[in-house]
Design an enzyme around this catalytic site. Sequence first.
Site, PDB file in Angstrom:
ATOM      1  N   HIS B  69       0.825  -1.205   0.000  1.00 14.20           N
ATOM      2  CA  HIS B  69       0.000   0.000   0.000  1.00 14.20           C
ATOM      3  C   HIS B  69       0.865   1.264   0.000  1.00 14.20           C
ATOM      4  O   HIS B  69       0.577   2.240  -0.691  1.00 14.20           O
ATOM      5  CB  HIS B  69      -0.913  -0.035   1.234  1.00 14.20           C
ATOM      6  CG  HIS B  69      -1.638   1.240   1.492  1.00 14.20           C
ATOM      7  ND1 HIS B  69      -1.235   2.146   2.439  1.00 14.20           N
ATOM      8  CD2 HIS B  69      -2.749   1.769   0.910  1.00 14.20           C
ATOM      9  CE1 HIS B  69      -2.056   3.174   2.439  1.00 14.20           C
ATOM     10  NE2 HIS B  69      -2.984   2.975   1.521  1.00 14.20           N
ATOM     11  N   GLU B  72       2.101   1.863  -3.409  1.00 10.07           N
ATOM     12  CA  GLU B  72       1.020   2.421  -4.225  1.00 10.07           C
ATOM     13  C   GLU B  72       0.993   3.955  -4.075  1.00 10.07           C
ATOM     14  O   GLU B  72       0.935   4.685  -5.069  1.00 10.07           O
ATOM     15  CB  GLU B  72      -0.318   1.815  -3.776  1.00 10.07           C
ATOM     16  CG  GLU B  72      -1.547   2.424  -4.419  1.00 10.07           C
ATOM     17  CD  GLU B  72      -2.611   2.809  -3.403  1.00 10.07           C
ATOM     18  OE1 GLU B  72      -2.939   4.005  -3.333  1.00 10.07           O
ATOM     19  OE2 GLU B  72      -3.111   1.915  -2.676  1.00 10.07           O
ATOM     20  N   HIS B  73       1.090   4.449  -2.850  1.00  9.95           N
ATOM     21  CA  HIS B  73       1.132   5.898  -2.636  1.00  9.95           C
ATOM     22  C   HIS B  73       2.327   6.519  -3.344  1.00  9.95           C
ATOM     23  O   HIS B  73       2.212   7.553  -3.991  1.00  9.95           O
ATOM     24  CB  HIS B  73       1.258   6.207  -1.132  1.00  9.95           C
ATOM     25  CG  HIS B  73      -0.045   6.300  -0.411  1.00  9.95           C
ATOM     26  ND1 HIS B  73      -0.426   7.434   0.253  1.00  9.95           N
ATOM     27  CD2 HIS B  73      -1.057   5.413  -0.262  1.00  9.95           C
ATOM     28  CE1 HIS B  73      -1.613   7.239   0.813  1.00  9.95           C
ATOM     29  NE2 HIS B  73      -2.018   6.026   0.517  1.00  9.95           N
ATOM     30  N   GLU B 144      -4.254   7.990   7.389  1.00 13.27           N
ATOM     31  CA  GLU B 144      -5.148   7.033   6.727  1.00 13.27           C
ATOM     32  C   GLU B 144      -5.420   5.862   7.690  1.00 13.27           C
ATOM     33  O   GLU B 144      -6.560   5.411   7.838  1.00 13.27           O
ATOM     34  CB  GLU B 144      -4.505   6.535   5.424  1.00 13.27           C
ATOM     35  CG  GLU B 144      -5.469   5.738   4.562  1.00 13.27           C
ATOM     36  CD  GLU B 144      -4.868   5.321   3.216  1.00 13.27           C
ATOM     37  OE1 GLU B 144      -3.687   5.640   2.952  1.00 13.27           O
ATOM     38  OE2 GLU B 144      -5.586   4.657   2.446  1.00 13.27           O
TER      39      GLU B 144
END
Lengths: 422, 428
Positions: B69, B72-73, B144
Site C-alpha cells: 500500500h 502504491e502511494h 489514513e
Amino acid sequence: MEFNNKRIKLGNGIYLNMIHTDKFKSNLLSYYFIRPLNREEVTMNSLVPLVLKRGTKDINTSIEIEKEFESLCGANYSSSVNKRGERHVIRFTVEWANGQYLSDTSLNYRVIDLLRSIIYDPYTENGAFKKEYVEQEKENHKIRIESKINDKRSYAINRCIEEMCKYENFSIYPLGYVEDLGTIDENNLYIQYKKLLDTSQIEIFYVGNFDEDIESYLVNKNKIDRENVVDIKRENIIVSVKQKNLINEKLDVNQGKIVIGYRTGIPFEDKLYNGLLIANDILGGGPNSKLFNNVREKESLAYYVSSTIIKYKSIMLVDAGIEFANYHKTVDIINKQLEELKAGNFTEDDIEISKKAIKTSTESIRDSIFLISEFFLSQILAKDSRNLEGMISDFDKVTREDIIKAASNITIDTIYFMNGEK
Amino acid sequence: MILNTIVNDRINEKILSHELDSGLKIFFMPKPGFVKKYAVFTTNYGSIDNEFIPIGEDKPLEVPEGIAHFLEHKLFEEEEANIFDKFSKLGAYVNASTSFNQTSYLFYTTEYFYECLELLVRFVQSPFLTDENVEKEKGIIAQEIKMYEDNPKWRVFFNCLKAMYVNHPIKIDIAGTVDSINTITKELLYKAYNTFYHPSNMVLFIVGDLSFEKIIETVKKAEKKYEKTDLTVERIFKNEPKKINQKIIEEKMFVSTPLFYIGFKDYNLGIEGKEGVKKDIITNMILDLLFTPSSEFFNELYNEGLIDSNFGAYYTGKKTYGHSLIIGQSDEPEKIYEKVIELFGKSPEENLKVEDFERLKKKNLGNFLMGFNSVEFIANNFVDLYFDKFNLLDYLDVLESINFEDLIQRYKEHFTTDNMVLSIVRPT
C-alpha cells in the site's frame, strides 16, 4: 449527444419523465416524492418507505415481496430519503435487467406493477398500516438513526451543519429523530402517508428502452385527479455572518476531524455560481487543489482534505482528518489557502484543470442509468432548463475575475472539531 | 499482430487481448456509445504478499506490514512534475488502490484517452523514491490508518480475520500499522517494486469506446523495455493450520449498537480457475438462500427485532484463503451466533429448497447482466478473476453448470461449528 427525453404532466404536480436510451442492459423506474423539510414531518416521512416495504394488498409479507423481485430476474429495489436543500425527498426505485437479453417481454410490465403496488397499495388493517409492522420498523429506524455516529466523517459534517444552521430547517437530519418516534403509530403514520400521495410533488422517471405501449401504460397507470400540491419555498440564503461559531466536541476517537462551514451568499440561480463551483474546485476539489497540496502533500497533516458546495444553501464545507495536536496549524493553512484564492493567486492551468474536472464528471452522468434520472430531477428542482452541454458551456465561460469575485464572498461561519484528546 | 477475441453473444459483449514482447498482456472490452473510458493497470501484488524472494536474490525476505500500500502511494511521485497535475490537465480522474491480492492504478476520462494511457503506463513503470519523499508519506499514511481505526465496520471485519487465521497474512491490515510503516525505507520499496512490477506479473485492462490498435500502439510507445520472463515470483506463505485462531474476539469502540461478524474459515483451498469460481458461486448461493431478505432465517430474526436491514452474508476466497462472513448490527450478537449454529445444525435438505435455488439462479443472471452497465464493475471484476486464471465472460457458463446437489455437498463441508468465529465491536 443529448438525451431523448419527454416530460408528461399526469395531474396536479405529478409528472412522468421518459428518457429513452438503448445503451444499458437494464431499465430503471423511480418515483420521487418531494416534501418540505421540517421537524413535524421528517421522522414520519423517513419511516414510510420502510413500512411500505413490509407488505402490499396482494403480497402481505416482505419475504414474499423479496421473492417476487428475485423472480423478476433479480430486479433491484431500493428506497432512500434525503434532503436537497430544505426539501425532503423520498425515492422509490427499481432497476431490472432488460428483458430483451432474457427473452421475456412481459418483464417490464410486471416490474412496474410491483413497484406501484408497494407505493400505492400497501397492506392495511382497519384503514391503517398494520400495527406490528409499524412498531418493528420504528425500532429498526431508531437503530438506523443512532448508528449515524458509526461513520465519523459524515457525523462530523452533519454536526457542523447542525450547529451552523441552527435556525434554519436545513439543520434537520434527513432520517429524523429518535425522540419523535414515540408518538408515531399505525394511524397517524397512515394519515401522513396519504398526505404524501395527495399533496407531494411527484416526479416519475423511466430510463431505458421502451416502446409506445410501455409509455401509455405508465401514463394511464399514474394519471391522477387531485388538489393542489404543497408549496415549497426557495431556501433562504444567508449572506453575512454575524458571529463565528467554534465547536469543540470531545469524543472517544483516534483521529481528529475538522469541518469548517462557510457562507458564500451566491444562490445557484446567479450566474456567478459557476465561478463559485470552480473556486471551490481550485481550493479543495481534487488532488491538484490548494488544500490537497498544502495540507496533505507539503505538510503531511491529513490523508483526506477537501471542500464541497451545498447547492441549495450556498454553503461551502471544508473537511479533513488530522492529529488532535495539529488543529491550529491545519486551520491556519486552510485559512491561508482561502486567502490565496481570494487574492487571485492561482494559475490559468488551475482554472483549466477545474473546468475539465467538472466537465468530465458532468459528461460521465451519461454512463449511469441512475445518475441520468438524478440529473433530470436536480434540473427540475432547480427550475434549470439547461441540458448537460449547456451546463458545460456555462462553466467554460467562467473567467478569472468571476472566480475571484465569487471567492471574495466566502465567509467563515462555523468550525467544528471532533476531538479525542484525553 | 496477434489478437485474440472472446465473444459472448448472449450478453452481446466481447473482449480482445494481445500480449506484448515484454510479456505485458492487454485486454480490451469495446463499449460503443459509452462516454467514459477506463483503464486499470494492475500488479498481482497485495498486502498478503509480505514474504517473498526478491528478484535477483535467493533468500526469502519478510517485509514490513503495509508496504504494498505504501508503494502504491509512492508511485505517484515523479521527478519533475506532479502526476496528478498531468492527468488533471487532461480532464482525467486518476486513483489507485491496494487490496489483499492486488495493487491497481486506474484512470477514467471522457477525452484524451490515449495521452492518459501513456501517462499511466509511464508513471507506474518509473518509480521515483527518495529518502525525503518516503519520509513525507509516513505522516499521510498514518492519518489514513487512524481514519480506519475509527471505522467500526473495518475493525469488526479485521478482528474477524484475526480470529480465523493463525498465520496467514490476510489478518494484517492492508495499510499496516503506524509502527510498521515507520520502518519502511526507500531500499525496501525498490525491492518490492522490482520483484512485483515486472510486466509479466501485471495486466492492463481497458474498457470504452476506443480502438484496440491504437491502444496497443500507445502502450508499446510508453512502456519501459523489459525482457520477457517466464519466472514467477516466489511468494512464501507460512503454513496455515486447519483450525481457527480464536473463537470470539471483542473490542469496545464509540458506536451506537454492537456490530458483529460471524466467520466460517474455508479449509477447501488451493483451487483456481473455473473450479475456484464455481466454489465461490456455490458458497455465495448457499449464503444468499439462508441470509438474504428472501430467506426464512432473515425474516424470523428481523421480526424478532434481532437484526435490521443491513444484515447479510457473502463468501470470498482465493487460492490460499477463503471465508464466509455473516454481518450485521444487533443488541444481542451472541444470540444471533447461537441461532446461526442452530440453523446449520439442521440438514442442508431442510434448509435449502430447489425452487429457491432456481429463483436465485435467475436473480444472479439478471444481476450479472446489469453489472455490464458499469465500466468499473467490468474492469475490477475482470482483473480480479484474471489473476485467478478465469475469464469474466465465462461466468454465466459456470453459473449454469451448478446443480442443487453442489450446494448440498458444500454446505456439509464448509458450514460446521469448529471453523466458526464471532467478532463483536461493542459500544464503550
